[in-house]
Design an enzyme around this catalytic site. Structure first.
Site, PDB file in Angstrom:
ATOM      1  N   ASN A   1     127.671  36.018 137.777  1.00  0.00           N
ATOM      2  CA  ASN A   1     127.357  34.696 137.223  1.00  0.00           C
ATOM      3  C   ASN A   1     128.004  33.576 138.053  1.00  0.00           C
ATOM      4  O   ASN A   1     128.061  32.436 137.628  1.00  0.00           O
ATOM      5  CB  ASN A   1     127.806  34.603 135.759  1.00  0.00           C
TER       6      ASN A   1
ATOM      7  N   GLU B   1     135.113  31.294 134.749  1.00  0.00           N
ATOM      8  CA  GLU B   1     133.742  31.463 134.292  1.00  0.00           C
ATOM      9  C   GLU B   1     132.989  30.134 134.374  1.00  0.00           C
ATOM     10  O   GLU B   1     133.612  29.066 134.359  1.00  0.00           O
ATOM     11  CB  GLU B   1     133.756  31.939 132.829  1.00  0.00           C
TER      12      GLU B   1
END
Ligand code: GLP
Length: 239
Positions: A134, A141
């Site tokens: 991702n 993140e």
């Protein structure tokens, strides 16, 4: 930015090992930032061989790892501490090795302590990075804002799923981790981003499409003044 596309994961590891070798020869008492995941395993094997062959001497080198699950005990086989011991620290002699502690009672204090420790070591000379599917770096993140220093992070569903392959069926998987922030990574004097495998082709395409995607943390890394990206053909297939 220097982008090197190579034939396969093995040649990517050798080129990455060349970068490490140059760094240690140039500054024998340097500080290395290390990463985990499957991507750096071939690189670590190559570093072990070069060290055994007497080509690189790591004995004055200090290392700091990017991240660690939280909470986790260092002896847990999936801790990044155990990973580093298995692939590198048990085979190569370093002056010292450092990781964020997955068993610290106060994670925020632990992050502040770690940042101060890196600072006291004179900062990181060469930081190795892998790339999450991702676009995450370390455990930073995708988000709307990014941390300047090390911090406690909630892992996304994507990451938990990607990393679940390492945990046994009934083995609890930590849902949080401690990681250097994008800001801490950016402070490294040099960055080496290693990307291999066809599973990374989509995110690699997005990373190099000429846009600064704020939901792809790795995009920020490309703005660093001294970054080398080593990609194998499989990961570069959609470029
Ligand atoms: C983990 C690590 C990252 C690593 C990523 C990719 O989430 N925290 O530092 O880059 O996995 O792992 P792999 O190399 O196995 O694809």
């Amino acid at each position: 930015m220097k982008k090197i596309i190579c034939e396969d994961a093995l040649s990517a590891a050798q080129i990455a090992a060349d970068v490490f070798e140059r760094q240690v020869k140039e500054k024998p008492a340097c500080v290395l930032g290390l990463a985990t995941g499957s991507t750096p395993v071939r690189l670590y094997n190559e570093l072990v061989s070069r060290c055994t062959a007497g080509r690189i001497d790591f004995s004055r080198v200090r290392t700091f790892n990017l991240d660690e699950y939280y909470p986790i005990k260092p002896e847990h086989r999936q801790s990044y501490s155990a990973f580093m011991n298995e692939h590198l620290f048990s085979k190569v002699k370093f002056a010292s090795t450092h990781l964020l502690s997955g068993e610290a009672s106060d994670p925020h204090e632990e992050c502040a302590r770690y940042d101060a420790e890196i600072e006291a070591a004179g900062g990181i000379d060469l930081q190795l990075l892998g790339l999450g599917h991702n676009g995450h770096i370390g455990f930073n993140e995708p988000a709307v804002s990014y941390s300047m220093g090390s911090y406690l992070v909630d892992l996304t569903e994507d990451t938990l799923k990607a990393n679940s392959r390492f945990f046994g069926e009934n083995e609890p998987q930590p849902t949080q981790s401690l990681t250097m922030g994008i800001g801490s990574i950016f402070k490294a004097r040099k960055i080496l981003l290693l990307i291999t495998g066809e599973g990374k082709a989509d995110i690699t395409k997005k990373l190099f499409d000429g846009m600064l995607h704020t939901d792809v943390p790795a995009c920020f890394i490309l703005l660093h003044p001294n970054v080398t990206v080593v990609i194998d053909k499989a990961a570069a297939a959609k470029l």
